[in-house]
Design a protein around this motif. Structure first.
Motif, short mmCIF file in Angstrom:
data_model
loop_
_atom_site.label_atom_id
_atom_site.label_comp_id
_atom_site.label_asym_id
_atom_site.label_seq_id
_atom_site.Cartn_x
_atom_site.Cartn_y
_atom_site.Cartn_z
N VAL A 175 -10.53 -12.61 -37.53
CA VAL A 175 -11.44 -12.39 -38.65
C VAL A 175 -11.54 -10.90 -38.99
O VAL A 175 -11.54 -10.52 -40.16
N LYS B 160 -11.24 -12.13 -46.37
CA LYS B 160 -12.51 -12.46 -45.70
C LYS B 160 -13.41 -13.27 -46.63
O LYS B 160 -14.10 -14.23 -46.18
N PHE C 20 -12.09 -16.76 -46.53
CA PHE C 20 -12.44 -17.34 -45.23
C PHE C 20 -13.91 -17.78 -45.22
O PHE C 20 -14.23 -18.91 -44.82
N LYS D 30 -15.65 -22.70 -37.24
CA LYS D 30 -14.30 -22.15 -37.40
C LYS D 30 -13.51 -22.36 -36.11
O LYS D 30 -14.07 -22.24 -35.00
#
Length: 376
Positions: free
Chosen positions: A249, A257, A260, A316
């Motif tokens: 990450v 990001k 995500f 995640k």
């Protein structure tokens, strides 16, 4: 009356996905009666899926293969010769390279066959068309033309069949006395299998070489996500630990990001694939914006391996893709993973052709040429 089987030879056979596809062609039986590859590990995978491999698979450098090593009566010869010297991600040495230059060995063997195969099918990356400003492709087409083949060039992205972006170009050569009546010799219209750059190849060479094209149906739309292709029941230890996930990450750019985080907050679980890239000397991860996989590659290192990212409902999870997932994305759901290490299996699939693409070409192009009555 049942038609005779189509006898086929599979050059650069790898783990046998061309054979897997040809055996699915409807309307005629295709028998691969000869196959060749240089790598023992690929033969082992092939043999685990085709028990007759010992009878016809020759593990040998193609430079040491002679025309007389092949059995008589071969109607179809397929060649997925190495792409490393042609790929935009490779060294771009082209057909003078040690790997992609194996095309010339294939052509030499075909030249010595008597009779020559009625049809040859070659597959490679799009970079073949631009290598040395198109001179490599022109030389290859000229070589095949001298062997009495009329030539067609196509482009197909496997994403029309499986959730993987895998664009490839194909050359179909047909012995001139075998050309079907529907073959045309003008410049083809732009279609999904003949985009403008393929049309330009036909335009450029049709005055000096024997070129043809055959009308083909539109390609299917293809799946838009990885559902049905992801391996559901993998052992828990395959998923990365928290430190590794956090490092993933942290490496994401602001745009990555944001992508995500949006998927992480979504109400539904979704899958994305990711590659590790080097940007300005720094190793970073990049997440695909769509729901399909990037092009599977031969696994020569971490940057060539593809990670699977599962996001949604605030959860995640990340891990490397498995050999079974590679097999599924190559259209080989039923392929037996009985031979080799996981990395050898990943390499074998990354170096192969998508089964569904070859099956589609078999049904819509090869069979109507080789067995026109069966295809009706």
């Amino acid at each position: 009356m049942e038609s005779a089987p189509i006898r086929a030879a599979e050059f650069f056979a790898g783990i046998g996905l061309v054979r897997t596809a040809l055996e699915r062609v409807k309307g005629a039986q295709v028998q691969v009666v000869w196959a060749n590859d240089i790598k023992q590990a690929k033969f082992d995978a092939y043999a685990a899926n085709f028990p007759d491999a010992e009878d016809h698979f020759l593990v040998r450098d193609i430079r040491k293969v002679q025309s007389q090593d092949l059995p008589a009566g071969i109607e179809l010869a397929t060649s997925s010769f190495p792409c490393i010297d042609l790929s935009l991600a490779g060294n771009r040495r082209g057909l003078v390279g040690n790997q992609s230059g194996m095309f010339w060995e294939f052509a030499k063997i075909v030249e010595g066959m008597s009779p020559r195969p009625s049809v040859v099918l070659l597959e490679n990356v799009h970079g073949f068309a631009t290598s040395h400003k198109g001179e490599d492709l022109a030389a290859a087409l000229a070589r095949l033309s001298k062997l009495n083949y009329s030539l067609d060039v196509l482009a197909i992205d496997a994403r029309h069949f499986v959730p993987q972006s895998r664009p490839r170009m194909f050359i179909v050569g047909i012995q001139k006395d075998k050309l079907p009546s529907q073959a045309r010799h003008d410049v083809p219209l732009v279609t999904d299998t003949r985009p403008p750059w393929v049309q330009a190849i036909h335009e450029k060479h049709r005055q000096t070489l024997d070129m043809h094209h055959i009308e083909l149906p539109a390609l299917p739309t293809g799946p838009q996500d990885l559902e049905g292709f992801v391996e559901a029941d993998v052992t828990a230890n395959l998923w990365w630990g928290q430190d590794r996930v956090d490092a993933f990450v942290r490496s994401l750019s602001d745009i990555q990001k944001a992508r995500f985080d949006a998927l992480l907050a979504a109400d539904a679980i979704s899958y994305r694939t990711a590659y590790r890239r080097t940007r300005q000397g720094v190793s970073v991860w990049e997440l695909r914006k769509d729901g399909i996989a990037g092009c599977l590659r031969t696994t020569g290192g971490g940057s060539s391996k593809q990670a699977l990212v599962r996001l949604g409902r605030g959860s995640k999870a990340i891990r490397w893709m498995t050999p079974r997932e590679y097999a599924n994305l190559m259209g080989a759901h039923d392929y037996k993973l009985l031979a080799g290490t996981p990395n050898q299996q990943l390499f074998g699939f990354g170096d192969a052709v998508v089964v569904d693409v070859i099956e589609w070409l078999g049904n819509n192009y090869l069979l109507p040429v080789l067995r026109p009555t069966s295809a009706e």
